[in-house]
Design an enzyme around this catalytic site. Structure first.
Site, mmCIF file in Angstrom:
data_model
loop_
_atom_site.group_PDB
_atom_site.id
_atom_site.type_symbol
_atom_site.label_atom_id
_atom_site.label_comp_id
_atom_site.label_asym_id
_atom_site.label_seq_id
_atom_site.Cartn_x
_atom_site.Cartn_y
_atom_site.Cartn_z
ATOM 1 N N PHE A 32 0.082 1.246 0.869
ATOM 2 C CA PHE A 32 -0.818 0.705 -0.140
ATOM 3 C C PHE A 32 -1.892 1.686 -0.570
ATOM 4 O O PHE A 32 -2.443 1.572 -1.668
ATOM 5 C CB PHE A 32 -1.487 -0.572 0.378
ATOM 6 C CG PHE A 32 -2.552 -0.344 1.431
ATOM 7 C CD1 PHE A 32 -3.847 0.024 1.075
ATOM 8 C CD2 PHE A 32 -2.256 -0.482 2.777
ATOM 9 C CE1 PHE A 32 -4.816 0.243 2.040
ATOM 10 C CE2 PHE A 32 -3.227 -0.262 3.753
ATOM 11 C CZ PHE A 32 -4.516 0.096 3.382
ATOM 12 N N LYS A 71 10.693 1.227 -2.332
ATOM 13 C CA LYS A 71 10.083 -0.027 -1.876
ATOM 14 C C LYS A 71 8.597 0.252 -1.668
ATOM 15 O O LYS A 71 8.176 0.711 -0.618
ATOM 16 C CB LYS A 71 10.732 -0.499 -0.568
ATOM 17 C CG LYS A 71 10.664 -2.030 -0.332
ATOM 18 C CD LYS A 71 9.292 -2.623 -0.281
ATOM 19 C CE LYS A 71 8.537 -2.266 0.981
ATOM 20 N NZ LYS A 71 7.159 -2.941 1.006
ATOM 21 N N GLU A 99 3.662 -4.091 -1.096
ATOM 22 C CA GLU A 99 3.538 -5.340 -1.834
ATOM 23 C C GLU A 99 2.082 -5.696 -2.121
ATOM 24 O O GLU A 99 1.796 -6.634 -2.871
ATOM 25 C CB GLU A 99 4.217 -6.486 -1.070
ATOM 26 C CG GLU A 99 3.576 -6.871 0.246
ATOM 27 C CD GLU A 99 4.032 -6.015 1.419
ATOM 28 O OE1 GLU A 99 3.838 -6.459 2.568
ATOM 29 O OE2 GLU A 99 4.566 -4.906 1.193
ATOM 30 N N SER A 151 1.639 3.683 8.962
ATOM 31 C CA SER A 151 1.036 3.743 10.289
ATOM 32 C C SER A 151 2.030 4.272 11.314
ATOM 33 O O SER A 151 3.253 4.223 11.108
ATOM 34 C CB SER A 151 0.559 2.353 10.714
ATOM 35 O OG SER A 151 1.663 1.501 10.952
ATOM 36 N N CYS A 192 -4.777 8.782 5.163
ATOM 37 C CA CYS A 192 -4.365 9.360 6.438
ATOM 38 C C CYS A 192 -4.963 10.743 6.651
ATOM 39 O O CYS A 192 -4.917 11.268 7.762
ATOM 40 C CB CYS A 192 -2.838 9.420 6.535
ATOM 41 S SG CYS A 192 -2.075 10.575 5.370
ATOM 42 N N GLU A 220 -6.729 4.419 14.830
ATOM 43 C CA GLU A 220 -6.879 4.811 13.430
ATOM 44 C C GLU A 220 -7.519 3.632 12.704
ATOM 45 O O GLU A 220 -6.869 2.621 12.432
ATOM 46 C CB GLU A 220 -5.525 5.154 12.795
ATOM 47 C CG GLU A 220 -5.670 5.642 11.364
ATOM 48 C CD GLU A 220 -4.335 5.890 10.677
ATOM 49 O OE1 GLU A 220 -4.296 6.726 9.764
ATOM 50 O OE2 GLU A 220 -3.348 5.239 11.037
#
Length: 499
Positions: free
Chosen positions: A149, A173, A176, A226, A281, A382
């Site tokens: 995202f 993909k 969402e 992640s 990240c 994180e």
């Protein structure tokens, strides 16, 4: 309410699973959009479209592919603001951050435009009598990308432009949580002339992900997200015989030596820790202050952090927006509220922050934690939010040991005026990307992006040369041709006979 459907075979395809996901405006907390969540059967449809398109795209000329990509690059450039506006509306990042994301994605499109030189191959002649050996690279077939995202345009553009330039077809993909940018990227690719089925977008959750990981017609999977999910993607897809590059999480450190320009280091720490609300990240989430500079450095960071204006991403005055969801905001806040009990000094507490007129938004202020221990939750996890931890060490060696003890090895930086110390650091540190007086060392498009240890699962980094190698496979061809003068009797090729 706006509805986001799939993009399959060059057109919008309505979701038929009956499952829908909410898309929220993070600045208001209001659900503005619903996104179709694909069933396994809908994923099959997208893969089938990609497989059918590969029959011709896989044998298309390099000139055809690059011509389309040049037109695509021009369309993306012309629609930068539109793409950025979608990112801000669904992710929440400020418009300038969103524009920066689009610009970094465009770098990879530009790299793909020059794919001809990357696919040239090699030739060795006369390795033995009349024997030549050629090494070539060929496309894989249908490949898939599963993207996060936090960069809904940039990370997809790290994947599919190179993949299709190499002759593959692609099923994306996206997250969402902010799906609209992906659809616009696909629509613009079609407008540029990309044939139907070469790029497909299927929205969904774990059902769609698992369907891609298990699908027999998907040859490779790229992922950014992640560490736990990256490990799952790598294990599952590999077990199904697929090539995998899965980029995981990070805990990026910035080592500040006593000789560093502390004003420059403080500026860098604030921008790297709090930019994009820390939801990246490559964010610097841990500053390691060496020697006696710690108090002064923390004071300078605090002074700058307190001036950051937080507000809706559409407001030009805003320098940081909200977090993606209320649940994520609440989770980030727990690291700050629990920090003191685990021994940290809470210099800035951003929890409880709100914006007038947008009280239901997913707001959190900037937090700064000093004298953090390596066994605290705020250091080990994180956080993926605007929380900066400061740790103290007495020597350079202790700082390097502390950083290398981390299970993550994504990116790291050193701030110093000493070239010898910087040289040692870049060789001794265990991370895939290193910055010297550069806080966020994201490589340019023609170098590859990727970490070490729990920050990467798989053998290939993303984009750059590694990206080209990931989306192609090598083949070596050995040939031996008789000399024309040795032609069978009765066949005259005009060459003198050997005696």
């Amino acid at each position: 309410m706006k509805t986001v459907n799939h993009w399959i075979g060059g057109k919008t395809v309505e979701g038929v699973s009956g499952n829908w996901g909410p898309v929220t405006d993070p600045a208001t907390g209001a659900v503005t959009t619903q996104v179709a969540l694909a069933s396994a059967e809908e994923v099959d449809t997208a893969v089938a479209a990609a497989k059918a398109a590969y029959a011709t795209w896989g044998t298309s000329s390099l000139a055809q592919r690059t011509g389309i990509l040049f037109r695509y690059r021009a369309l993306l450039d012309a629609r930068r603001d539109d793409i950025a506006a979608l990112i801000t509306a669904e992710h929440g990042k400020v418009h300038t951050d969103a524009l920066g994301e689009v610009a970094r994605g465009l770098e990879i499109v530009e790299l793909a435009c020059g794919i001809t030189t990357q696919l040239k191959g090699e030739l060795s002649t006369q390795v033995s009598q009349r024997v030549d050996v050629a090494a070539i690279r060929q496309s894989l077939g249908v490949v898939a990308g599963i993207t996060p995202f936090n960069f809904p345009a940039m990370v997809p553009m790290w994947m599919f432009p190179l993949a299709v330039a190499c002759g593959n077809t692609f099923v994306l993909k996206p997250s969402e949580k902010d799906p609209s940018a992906a659809n616009l990227l696909a629509e613009l690719a079609a407008e540029a002339g990309l044939p139907d089925g070469v790029l497909n977008v299927v929205h969904g959750d774990k059902v769609a992900v698992d369907a891609l990981l298990a699908h027999p017609d998907v040859a490779a999977v790229s992922f950014v997200g992640s560490t736990p999910i990256a490990r799952y993607i790598h294990t599952t897809a590999s077990a199904n015989g697929k090539r995998v590059q899965a980029l995981g999480g990070a805990k990026n450190h910035m080592l500040v030596l006593p000789d560093a320009d502390l004003d420059a280091a403080a500026d860098a720490a604030v921008s790297a820790a709090y930019g994009s609300a820390g939801e990246r990240c490559m964010a610097i989430s841990a500053v390691v202050a060496v020697g006696a500079i710690g108090d002064e450095l923390v004071a300078k960071i605090r002074e700058r952090a307190e001036k950051i204006k937080i507000g809706p991403g559409q407001d030009p005055a805003s320098e940081m927006g909200p977090l993606i969801t209320k649940a994520h905001r609440d989770k980030v806040a727990t690291y700050v509220t629990g920090a003191a009990a685990q021994g940290a000094e809470v210099v800035l507490d951003g929890t409880g922050y709100s914006v007038d007129g947008f009280e239901d938004g997913h707001w959190i202020g900037l937090s700064l934690l000093d004298k953090v221990s390596t066994d605290s939750d705020a250091y080990r996890d994180e956080i993926f939010g605007p929380v900066l931890c400061v740790l103290r060490t007495e020597t350079y060696e202790e700082g390097v040991d502390l950083i290398n003890a981390s299970p993550y090895g994504n990116g790291t930086a050193i701030f110093t005026r000493d070239g010898g110390a910087a040289r040692r650091f870049q060789l001794e540190i265990e991370a895939g990307m290193v910055g010297v007086n550069v806080p966020i060392p994201v490589p340019v498009g023609y170098h590859s992006f990727g970490g070490w240890k729990d920050s990467l699962f798989g053998d290939h980094h993303i984009y750059g040369n590694d990206g080209v190698h990931f989306y192609t496979r090598g083949k070596v061809v050995t040939t031996r041709w008789p000399d024309p003068s040795d032609a069978p009797a009765g066949v005259d090729l005009g060459f003198p006979r050997n005696h």
